[in-house]
Motif scaffolding. Structure first.
Motif, PDB file in Angstrom:
ATOM      1  N   ARG A   1       1.395   4.445  -2.731  1.00 50.11           N
ATOM      2  CA  ARG A   1       1.039   5.802  -2.324  1.00 50.11           C
ATOM      3  C   ARG A   1       2.191   6.784  -2.503  1.00 50.11           C
ATOM      4  O   ARG A   1       1.977   8.001  -2.538  1.00 50.11           O
ATOM      5  CB  ARG A   1       0.572   5.788  -0.865  1.00 50.11           C
ATOM      6  CG  ARG A   1      -0.712   5.010  -0.635  1.00 50.11           C
ATOM      7  CD  ARG A   1      -1.912   5.707  -1.256  1.00 50.11           C
ATOM      8  NE  ARG A   1      -2.222   6.926  -0.535  1.00 50.11           N
ATOM      9  CZ  ARG A   1      -2.709   8.025  -1.073  1.00 50.11           C
ATOM     10  NH1 ARG A   1      -2.898   8.098  -2.373  1.00 50.11           N
ATOM     11  NH2 ARG A   1      -2.990   9.086  -0.333  1.00 50.11           N
TER      12      ARG A   1
ATOM     13  N   ALA B   1      -5.357   1.906  -4.058  1.00 53.34           N
ATOM     14  CA  ALA B   1      -4.135   1.326  -3.493  1.00 53.34           C
ATOM     15  C   ALA B   1      -4.472   0.231  -2.484  1.00 53.34           C
ATOM     16  O   ALA B   1      -3.827  -0.820  -2.447  1.00 53.34           O
ATOM     17  CB  ALA B   1      -3.288   2.404  -2.832  1.00 53.34           C
ATOM     18  N   PHE B   2      -5.501   0.469  -1.653  1.00 51.68           N
ATOM     19  CA  PHE B   2      -5.933  -0.567  -0.703  1.00 51.68           C
ATOM     20  C   PHE B   2      -6.447  -1.789  -1.443  1.00 51.68           C
ATOM     21  O   PHE B   2      -6.093  -2.931  -1.124  1.00 51.68           O
ATOM     22  CB  PHE B   2      -7.021  -0.032   0.219  1.00 51.68           C
ATOM     23  CG  PHE B   2      -7.779  -1.110   0.950  1.00 51.68           C
ATOM     24  CD1 PHE B   2      -7.182  -1.821   1.980  1.00 51.68           C
ATOM     25  CD2 PHE B   2      -9.088  -1.444   0.579  1.00 51.68           C
ATOM     26  CE1 PHE B   2      -7.873  -2.837   2.639  1.00 51.68           C
ATOM     27  CE2 PHE B   2      -9.771  -2.456   1.227  1.00 51.68           C
ATOM     28  CZ  PHE B   2      -9.171  -3.149   2.255  1.00 51.68           C
TER      29      PHE B   2
ATOM     30  N   SER C   1      -5.885   6.391  -2.761  1.00 51.22           N
ATOM     31  CA  SER C   1      -5.884   5.562  -1.555  1.00 51.22           C
ATOM     32  C   SER C   1      -6.813   4.352  -1.654  1.00 51.22           C
ATOM     33  O   SER C   1      -6.436   3.237  -1.272  1.00 51.22           O
ATOM     34  CB  SER C   1      -6.254   6.414  -0.336  1.00 51.22           C
ATOM     35  OG  SER C   1      -7.542   6.995  -0.502  1.00 51.22           O
TER      36      SER C   1
ATOM     37  N   ALA D   1      -3.495  -3.641  -3.057  1.00 51.48           N
ATOM     38  CA  ALA D   1      -2.660  -4.310  -2.055  1.00 51.48           C
ATOM     39  C   ALA D   1      -3.359  -5.548  -1.504  1.00 51.48           C
ATOM     40  O   ALA D   1      -2.758  -6.624  -1.391  1.00 51.48           O
ATOM     41  CB  ALA D   1      -2.314  -3.341  -0.930  1.00 51.48           C
TER      42      ALA D   1
ATOM     43  N   TYR E   1       0.837  -1.207   0.000  1.00 53.22           N
ATOM     44  CA  TYR E   1       0.000   0.000   0.000  1.00 53.22           C
ATOM     45  C   TYR E   1       0.871   1.256   0.000  1.00 53.22           C
ATOM     46  O   TYR E   1       0.647   2.180  -0.794  1.00 53.22           O
ATOM     47  CB  TYR E   1      -0.924  -0.018   1.220  1.00 53.22           C
ATOM     48  CG  TYR E   1      -1.746   1.237   1.383  1.00 53.22           C
ATOM     49  CD1 TYR E   1      -2.924   1.415   0.683  1.00 53.22           C
ATOM     50  CD2 TYR E   1      -1.323   2.258   2.243  1.00 53.22           C
ATOM     51  CE1 TYR E   1      -3.680   2.564   0.826  1.00 53.22           C
ATOM     52  CE2 TYR E   1      -2.067   3.410   2.391  1.00 53.22           C
ATOM     53  CZ  TYR E   1      -3.252   3.567   1.680  1.00 53.22           C
ATOM     54  OH  TYR E   1      -3.984   4.723   1.824  1.00 53.22           O
TER      55      TYR E   1
END
Length: 544
Positions: A82, A101-102, A98, A105, A78
């Motif tokens: 970022r 990205a979560f 964000s 991941a 993550y």
């Protein structure tokens, strides 16, 4: 040569190649996980991280180690996304948002590799090879480690120890995945797959427009994408992109890679429990299911005679073969748009995932998932004859069946609850392209089935890169991956403590055709009873 003859020839050649490597690779993996000696590089890694390679763990400690490792991996991946814009080889791309990205991941750590973004336009080279490709190795190794621990649960007796997670993880990466990946990368480069650090090539298209074609370390990521049953492509078109999959030979080689370890692990299982017939029986069940779904997908696609969403260099046969293999192994890689398959052809891929990815399943996950279904099968058989069920000389008691039930119920719960919530929210329904047909529901059901079963393929009509789907699918991926793992390890720990029971006249032979047939039936019936109402609202309604 006719399309049918060519299609049958490639299926036969694929099966022959798997048969050739079955014994040597399966035997090699059994030696890897039973060896008492460590390689020098492994001993160095253990000293660096403070691991005692000789200290076996209980199932609870094994599970805590696995979850802690995966949680750290999730956080690091993550963060890497970022801060992408500040890293070398970022190609000028901005930081990943964000929510996305979560989702990414969670996807790669859970071995799902769901991608609701265009990789070549979102991820720089460093994030691709140091983040995503690394997780392709690690998440795959986690699944194999769990399978090995479950095998030890059957093989050991009067102990509460299942091995050492850190040793199993390290050996899987260094002794199994890396050597095959190096050889496979060289083979893919020889077949025409791209491998460079280019930021892109400016070309003029056939209609006279300027176009940038991105390059990158594609072959090295492609090989572990398939070998580790991951599925996340370097390009948005995945294995339909000519830089990832340039021709029919590379296509067949990639299918071979994604089936390789799940198939050969059945040999490892037979050797570790000291009864090779048990491994053949499990392989027979997996092979029967894979063949049936491959035939069904091919039949519906050839009968539909549609090349929409398919690469002409592959056609219906190779597209259907890839689709059935990728949805049966939790890989999720695609060489055709599953959304463009015929209604029943797409429904076949959807139902194949709903089996729990056990035909032959992902690296490790397929084997331990099938073993748990085997425990359920002997329990049902025991009820039929009125005796305590046994599997591999271990009694199946109430405790084991509670863990089996929880394992089996987890994935359908997260899939169906997630899909129902999505269909009930206006913001989620707004992402559906086909709002006026059952296909729209199929798109949502496919997304949550893919996430919950850690597959990663998708029906392209759903625009999933919104806050709701990024969050909901990310949570479903994590729950669908790690909750069943905990139940599987708890089952293994319970079995390892038992004293083996002698085989008697009343013991069900679990290496014969009768048991194989029963296990196939249990897999299909359990899945059918669980998902049939949802399937009737989507692909079945559309197909009929």
């Amino acid at each position: 040569m006719s399309d049918t003859a060519a299609g049958l020839l490639q299926v036969g050649f694929l099966v022959a190649c798997l048969a050739v490597v079955y014994r040597p690779l399966g035997g090699y993996m059994a030696r890897v996980y039973t060896s008492e000696s460590d390689l020098r590089v492994e001993r160095g890694a253990y000293r660096l991280f403070g691991v005692d390679s000789k200290a076996d763990q209980t199932w609870a400690v094994y599970a805590r180690s696995l979850i802690a490792f995966s949680a750290v991996s999730l956080l690091l991946l993550y963060i890497l996304q970022r801060v992408q814009s500040h890293l070398p080889l970022s190609l000028g791309l901005p930081n990943v948002e964000s929510g996305l990205a979560f989702n990414t991941a969670a996807s790669f750590v859970a071995n799902t590799n769901w991608q609701s973004y265009s990789p070549e336009a979102t991820m720089g080279h460093l994030v691709q090879f140091a983040g995503l490709a690394v997780q392709n190795f690690l998440s795959s190794a986690v699944g194999i480690a769990v399978a090995v621990a479950v095998i030890r649960g059957f093989a050991r007796s009067k102990t509460d120890r299942l091995g050492n997670f850190w040793v199993d993880l390290t050996r899987t990466v260094l002794r199994v995945l890396l050597p095959i990946a190096v050889i496979g990368t060289l083979a893919l480069v020889a077949m025409g797959v791209v491998q460079n650090f280019s930021g892109g090539h400016e070309v003029t298209s056939v209609v006279g427009q300027a176009q940038t074609i991105p390059g990158g370390p594609v072959a090295s990521q492609e090989v572990i994408k398939e070998l580790g049953t991951n599925g996340g492509g370097f390009y948005n078109a995945n294995s339909a992109h000519p830089f990832e999959n340039p021709n029919g030979l590379s296509n067949l080689f990639e299918i071979f890679l994604l089936l390789l370890i799940p198939v050969c692990l059945t040999r490892t299982f037979g050797l570790m429990v000291k009864d090779k017939r048990q491994g053949y029986a499990i392989l027979g069940v997996m092979g029967t299911l894979w063949a049936a779904f491959t035939f069904s997908a091919t039949f519906f696609e050839v009968r539909g005679n549609s090349l929409e969403g398919k690469e002409t260099r592959f056609g219906e046969w190779a597209s259907a073969l890839f689709a059935s293999s990728t949805t049966g192994t939790s890989t999720g890689a695609v060489n055709a748009a599953h959304d463009s398959f015929s209604p029943l052809g797409g429904g076949t891929t959807l139902f194949h995932m709903m089996l729990g990815e056990v035909s032959p399943g992902g690296t490790g996950t397929g084997l331990y998932g099938m073993l748990i279904l085997a425990v359920l099968t002997v329990f049902i058989a025991g009820l039929m004859v009125g005796r305590t069920p046994e599997y591999l000389k271990k009694k199946i008691t109430a405790r084991e069946m509670k863990l089996v039930s929880l394992y089996i119920l987890t994935t359908p719960t997260v899939v169906l609850v997630g899909a129902s919530i999505a269909m009930g929210l206006a913001v989620a329904r707004a992402s559906i392209f086909n709002t006026d047909s059952p296909h729209g529901f199929s798109e949502v059901l496919y997304a949550f089935t893919s996430a919950g079963n850690n597959n990663g393929s998708a029906f392209g009509g759903l625009s999933a890169n919104i806050p709701f789907y990024n969050t909901a699918l990310g949570i479903v991926m994590l729950l669908g991956r790690f909750v069943p793992i905990v139940f599987a390890l708890a089952l293994a720990g319970s079995l390892a403590k038992q004293q083996p029971v002698p085989v008697t006249q009343g013991t069900l032979p679990t290496h014969k055709a009768l048991f194989v047939t029963m296990l196939v039936g249990v897999v299909l019936i359990v899945t059918g009873l669980t998902y049939f109402p949802a399937l009737t609202l989507g692909p079945l309604a559309e197909g009929l």
